[in-house]
Scaffold this motif. Structure first.
Motif, PDB file in Angstrom:
ATOM      1  N   THR A 100       0.733  -1.232   0.043  1.00  0.00           N
ATOM      2  CA  THR A 100      -0.128  -0.161  -0.028  1.00  0.00           C
ATOM      3  C   THR A 100       0.774   1.159  -0.018  1.00  0.00           C
ATOM      4  N   LEU A 101       2.209   1.066   0.244  1.00  0.00           N
ATOM      5  CA  LEU A 101       2.843   2.304   0.084  1.00  0.00           C
ATOM      6  C   LEU A 101       3.345   2.859  -1.584  1.00  0.00           C
ATOM      7  N   PRO A 102       3.497   4.089  -1.473  1.00  0.00           N
ATOM      8  CA  PRO A 102       3.746   4.456  -2.828  1.00  0.00           C
ATOM      9  C   PRO A 102       4.980   3.998  -3.696  1.00  0.00           C
ATOM     10  N   PHE A 114       9.951   2.819  -3.403  1.00  0.00           N
ATOM     11  CA  PHE A 114      10.949   1.595  -3.979  1.00  0.00           C
ATOM     12  C   PHE A 114      11.831   1.820  -5.048  1.00  0.00           C
ATOM     13  N   ILE A 115      11.241   2.715  -5.999  1.00  0.00           N
ATOM     14  CA  ILE A 115      12.079   3.105  -6.955  1.00  0.00           C
ATOM     15  C   ILE A 115      12.642   4.474  -7.115  1.00  0.00           C
ATOM     16  N   GLY A 116      12.392   5.266  -6.345  1.00  0.00           N
ATOM     17  CA  GLY A 116      13.113   6.427  -6.125  1.00  0.00           C
ATOM     18  C   GLY A 116      12.153   7.589  -6.998  1.00  0.00           C
ATOM     19  N   GLN A 117      12.847   8.646  -6.797  1.00  0.00           N
ATOM     20  CA  GLN A 117      12.014   9.815  -7.537  1.00  0.00           C
ATOM     21  C   GLN A 117      12.567   9.767  -9.012  1.00  0.00           C
ATOM     22  N   ARG A 118      13.643   9.278  -9.264  1.00  0.00           N
ATOM     23  CA  ARG A 118      14.331   9.214 -10.708  1.00  0.00           C
ATOM     24  C   ARG A 118      13.905   7.814 -11.173  1.00  0.00           C
ATOM     25  N   LYS A 148      -0.427   3.868 -14.026  1.00  0.00           N
ATOM     26  CA  LYS A 148      -1.061   4.081 -12.700  1.00  0.00           C
ATOM     27  C   LYS A 148      -2.240   2.788 -12.676  1.00  0.00           C
ATOM     28  N   ILE A 149      -2.880   2.542 -11.535  1.00  0.00           N
ATOM     29  CA  ILE A 149      -3.738   1.479 -11.187  1.00  0.00           C
ATOM     30  C   ILE A 149      -4.922   1.487 -12.309  1.00  0.00           C
ATOM     31  N   GLU A 150      -5.301   2.736 -12.590  1.00  0.00           N
ATOM     32  CA  GLU A 150      -6.454   2.941 -13.427  1.00  0.00           C
ATOM     33  C   GLU A 150      -5.954   2.681 -14.858  1.00  0.00           C
ATOM     34  N   GLU A 151      -4.703   2.557 -15.277  1.00  0.00           N
ATOM     35  CA  GLU A 151      -4.266   2.141 -16.713  1.00  0.00           C
ATOM     36  C   GLU A 151      -3.778   0.584 -16.741  1.00  0.00           C
ATOM     37  N   LEU A 152      -4.161  -0.250 -15.830  1.00  0.00           N
ATOM     38  CA  LEU A 152      -3.805  -1.504 -15.920  1.00  0.00           C
ATOM     39  C   LEU A 152      -4.177  -2.280 -17.242  1.00  0.00           C
ATOM     40  N   SER A 153      -5.460  -2.097 -17.581  1.00  0.00           N
ATOM     41  CA  SER A 153      -5.532  -2.621 -18.871  1.00  0.00           C
ATOM     42  C   SER A 153      -4.683  -2.277 -19.961  1.00  0.00           C
ATOM     43  N   GLN A 154      -4.144  -0.919 -20.028  1.00  0.00           N
ATOM     44  CA  GLN A 154      -3.440  -0.517 -21.041  1.00  0.00           C
ATOM     45  C   GLN A 154      -2.075  -1.168 -21.044  1.00  0.00           C
TER      46      GLN A 154
END
Length: 59
Positions: free
Chosen positions: A20-22, A26-30, A39-45
């Motif tokens: 549930t963490l952003p 894990f991947i950093g700002q870069r 994004k979660i909303e783009e999982l179909s894409q």
């Protein structure tokens, strides 16, 4: 008065907390090295893009 959460609830919450963490934690700002971040909303894409890259139907 009873506790809202018992120890099992607390332990279960701890085990799944990282889900549930952003992602930036894990991947950093870069975000070098990634073609795209979905994004979660783009999982179909994401599924469509994986289909195109792998030649297999992902989802």
């Amino acid at each position: 008065m009873t506790a809202i959460f018992d120890r099992r609830d607390r332990d279960a919450a701890f085990v799944i907390e990282h889900h549930t963490l952003p992602a930036k934690l894990f991947i950093g700002q870069r975000v070098r090295g990634y073609d795209r971040i979905y994004k979660i909303e783009e999982l179909s894409q994401l599924a469509l893009d994986l289909n195109a890259r792998t030649g297999r139907e992902i989802g």
